[in-house]
Scaffold this motif. Structure first.
Motif, short mmCIF file in Angstrom:
data_model
loop_
_atom_site.label_atom_id
_atom_site.label_comp_id
_atom_site.label_asym_id
_atom_site.label_seq_id
_atom_site.Cartn_x
_atom_site.Cartn_y
_atom_site.Cartn_z
N LYS A 1 28.51 56.94 38.12
CA LYS A 1 29.57 56.49 37.19
C LYS A 1 29.65 54.97 37.17
CE LYS A 1 33.98 56.14 38.49
NZ LYS A 1 34.82 54.96 38.21
N ALA B 1 37.58 49.36 33.77
CA ALA B 1 36.21 48.86 33.60
C ALA B 1 35.94 48.42 32.16
CB ALA B 1 35.21 49.92 34.04
N ILE C 1 45.59 51.63 42.68
CA ILE C 1 45.00 51.19 43.95
C ILE C 1 45.41 49.76 44.30
CG2 ILE C 1 43.10 52.83 43.73
CD1 ILE C 1 41.22 50.60 43.17
N ARG D 1 44.92 44.20 40.66
CA ARG D 1 43.49 44.01 40.36
C ARG D 1 43.32 42.89 39.33
NH1 ARG D 1 40.68 49.74 39.56
NH2 ARG D 1 38.80 48.51 39.91
N PRO D 2 43.36 41.63 39.79
CA PRO D 2 43.26 40.52 38.85
C PRO D 2 41.86 40.40 38.24
CG PRO D 2 43.24 39.71 41.12
CD PRO D 2 43.46 41.19 41.20
N VAL D 3 41.76 39.61 37.16
CA VAL D 3 40.44 39.38 36.54
C VAL D 3 40.13 37.88 36.48
CG1 VAL D 3 40.35 41.51 35.19
CG2 VAL D 3 41.44 39.50 34.20
N LEU E 1 38.47 35.94 38.35
CA LEU E 1 37.08 35.52 38.64
C LEU E 1 36.16 35.80 37.44
CD1 LEU E 1 36.94 36.85 42.31
CD2 LEU E 1 37.09 34.45 41.60
N HIS E 2 36.44 36.87 36.69
CA HIS E 2 35.67 37.14 35.46
C HIS E 2 35.82 35.93 34.53
CE1 HIS E 2 35.70 41.78 35.76
NE2 HIS E 2 36.37 41.37 36.80
N PHE F 1 39.25 38.39 48.50
CA PHE F 1 38.83 39.69 49.04
C PHE F 1 37.32 39.88 48.91
CE2 PHE F 1 43.28 40.07 47.98
CZ PHE F 1 43.78 40.51 49.19
N PRO G 1 33.39 39.14 47.05
CA PRO G 1 32.82 39.06 45.70
C PRO G 1 33.43 40.11 44.77
CG PRO G 1 31.11 39.35 47.39
CD PRO G 1 32.42 39.61 48.05
N THR G 2 33.26 39.93 43.48
CA THR G 2 33.76 40.91 42.51
C THR G 2 32.58 41.61 41.82
OG1 THR G 2 34.80 41.12 40.33
CG2 THR G 2 34.22 38.89 40.98
N VAL G 3 32.62 42.93 41.85
CA VAL G 3 31.49 43.70 41.29
C VAL G 3 31.46 43.56 39.76
CG1 VAL G 3 30.41 45.98 41.11
CG2 VAL G 3 31.63 45.34 43.20
N GLU H 1 26.46 44.85 45.51
CA GLU H 1 26.51 46.31 45.36
C GLU H 1 25.28 46.83 44.60
OE1 GLU H 1 29.08 44.71 46.04
OE2 GLU H 1 30.46 46.06 47.07
N ASP I 1 35.53 52.85 48.17
CA ASP I 1 35.54 54.08 47.37
C ASP I 1 35.29 55.34 48.22
OD1 ASP I 1 36.12 52.57 45.19
OD2 ASP I 1 34.11 52.64 44.31
N ARG J 1 39.54 58.50 43.90
CA ARG J 1 39.05 58.82 45.25
C ARG J 1 40.14 59.51 46.09
NH1 ARG J 1 34.09 58.47 43.25
NH2 ARG J 1 33.86 56.48 42.17
#
Ligand code: EPZ
Length: 443
Positions: free
Chosen positions: A35, A112, A137, A140-142, A144-145, A181, A183-185, A210, A326, A392
């Motif tokens: 996924k 996502a 969860i 969840r900031p963005v 870094l994007h 926290f 790197p960001t995936v 990852e 996860d 999860r």
């Protein structure tokens, strides 16, 4: 895409799982396509000038949401294969001008969706994507994007809950993408996708390592983009003016594989987890060893054998190759059966503990102390009604239900359907007794 396939993947009927616990599981379980590997690759199809064929795409509701977003952006999307089959083949073509807005209604359903920002900006010169907002969860900031896309020359503002991004041209640059926290995936993925059509070379320092990033890199390479270093903390992308089409097969889902391996430790018997990539699961094997769970590692399979006594462990979740966040909730379900005190410290999402209260409803003895859960294992679980809070967490409740005495009913299982292909069918083939029924309570 045939309408029936779309509506079945996005089935919104309120359902629950009824698990009759206490069965010992044996046999083979096949792992579906990834996924989290598929989502960025589906969005990366926006970049290609020619049609793209994607194989072994898992038939999940998050995939359905993504295909819907791509259709609404103006891409042509066709799917072959049945929802009940293990993998879909998806054909995507992005000819001509696309819509540049991904609205709140879409993005709130699946975080996502933020992954359309980089490719839309690179292809259209502008993108308007709703800010994802909160999630079960944690925060969840963005940021870094946005930092990475700004480094490539994008002008980005936040207006009325939307990210408004513009760039007449994107130019390769060096950017550092780790945060408090790690790197960001998806941030790494977003910047890699934008950089693929930027002028010149982009270097991402502090990149996520990852396997999903390696998968995206392989896909971008198939589109004709030179990418080096994926799987390390430094990724180098040489942008191209035109990206060709590709025929690409999704890799297996490492988190699904890890979930069934942990299920074997909890409720085996002997379970053979087939069609996975064990090289992506080393941190899990280390935990199995420390818990005293026998396992055999093959090239594309793992056999795990349940034992009467499990040793408790002290585990911290970390970015890859560390133990994945996860799999944190699923490991917690296993530790309820270990003899003694186990510890899990969540270092990626310190608030990802919604499952603790629900596991305790089943008789577990878990206390949360800051970002650490203290699991007093070895006490009998007994079936009860519980509520799934995220993907999860849902899997961990299913697992706990497998060893609980009597019947466990899990509500809000639409969370589970976001990320596990036919979970109850796969478990029933191993000897579990799980029914999916209409949820009269309507929650
Ligand atoms: C991906 O989310 C996965 N999602 C998550 O899986 C997974 O839990 C997570 O990576 C970590 O492995 C998909 O691949 C679709 P991050 P992502 O950006 O990329 C902080 C599941 O269950 N951060 O790597 O969004 C963030 O708050 C899902 O399948 C910033 O500070 O996660 C977190 O603490 C849930 N600023 C850490 O970085 C940013 O701009 C890692 O998050 C971005 C992230």
């Amino acid at each position: 895409m045939p309408a029936a396939t779309i509506s079945r993947m996005g089935n919104t009927q309120v359902q629950q799982l009824e698990i009759h616990g206490g069965k010992v599981l044996n046999g083979t379980v096949e792992i579906s396509g990834s996924k989290n590997g598929s989502l960025p690759i589906l969005f990366a199809s926006i970049l290609a000038e020619e049609p793209v064929t994607l194989r072994n795409v898992p038939p999940l509701s998050d995939i359905h949401t993504t295909l819907k977003i791509l259709s609404e952006l103006g891409l042509s999307v066709e799917s072959q294969g049945e929802v009940d089959a293990d993998g879909l083949t998806i054909r995507i073509a992005a000819a001509g001008e696309l819509e540049a807005t991904a609205p709140y209604d879409m993005v709130r359903r699946m975080r996502a969706s933020i992954c359309c920002l980089g490719p839309l900006l690179a292809r259209q010169g502008r993108a308007r994507v709703s800010l994802p907002g909160g999630c079960a969860i944690g925060d969840r900031p963005v940021d870094l994007h946005l930092k990475g896309l700004r480094a490539l020359g994008a002008d980005i503002r936040i207006e009325h809950g939307y990210i408004e991004a513009r760039a007449d041209r994107l130019v390769g640059a060096t950017t550092y993408l780790s945060g408090p926290f790690g790197p960001t995936v998806l941030g790494t993925a977003n910047v890699m996708m934008a950089a693929s059509r930027a002028e010149g070379v982009t270097t991402i320092e502090g990149a996520a390592c990852e396997p999903e990033i390696r998968g995206l890199a392989r896909f971008l390479q198939a589109l004709g983009v030179p990418v080096e270093g994926a799987g390390t903390h430094q990724v180098r992308i040489e942008g191209q003016p035109n990206l060709r089409g590709a025929d690409f097969t999704m890799p297996p889902d490492r988190i699904e594989a890890g979930t069934y391996i942990l299920t074997g430790a909890l409720a085996g018997g002997e379970i053979r987890v087939e069609g996975c990539d064990p090289s992506e699961l080393r941190s899990l094997f280390d935990v199995l060893e420390r818990m005293g769970v026998p396992h055999e590692i093959g090239e594309d399979y793992v056999i795990v054998t349940g034992v009467p006594r499990l040793k408790p462990v002290d585990v911290a979740t970390l970015p890859f190759p560390g133990f994945p966040t996860d799999l944190q909730a699923q490991l917690m379900a296993v530790l309820t059966r270990a003899q003694g005190i186990g510890l899990i410290t969540e270092k990626v999402y310190p608030d990802r503990f919604m499952h603790v209260a629900e596991l305790n409803r089943l008789g577990a003895r878990i206390r949360k102390e800051g970002p650490t859960a203290i699991i007093d294992g070895g006490h009998r679980l007994s079936g009860a009604d519980v509520m799934a809070s995220d993907l999860r967490a849902s899997a961990s409740l299913v697992m706990a239900g497998l060893i609980a005495e009597g019947t466990t009913r899990i509500h809000r299982i639409y969370h589970l359907d976001r990320g596990y292909v036919n979970m109850e069918k796969k478990l029933n083939r191993l000897g579990a007794k799980i029914e999916r029924i209409h949820d009269e309570s309507g929650v």
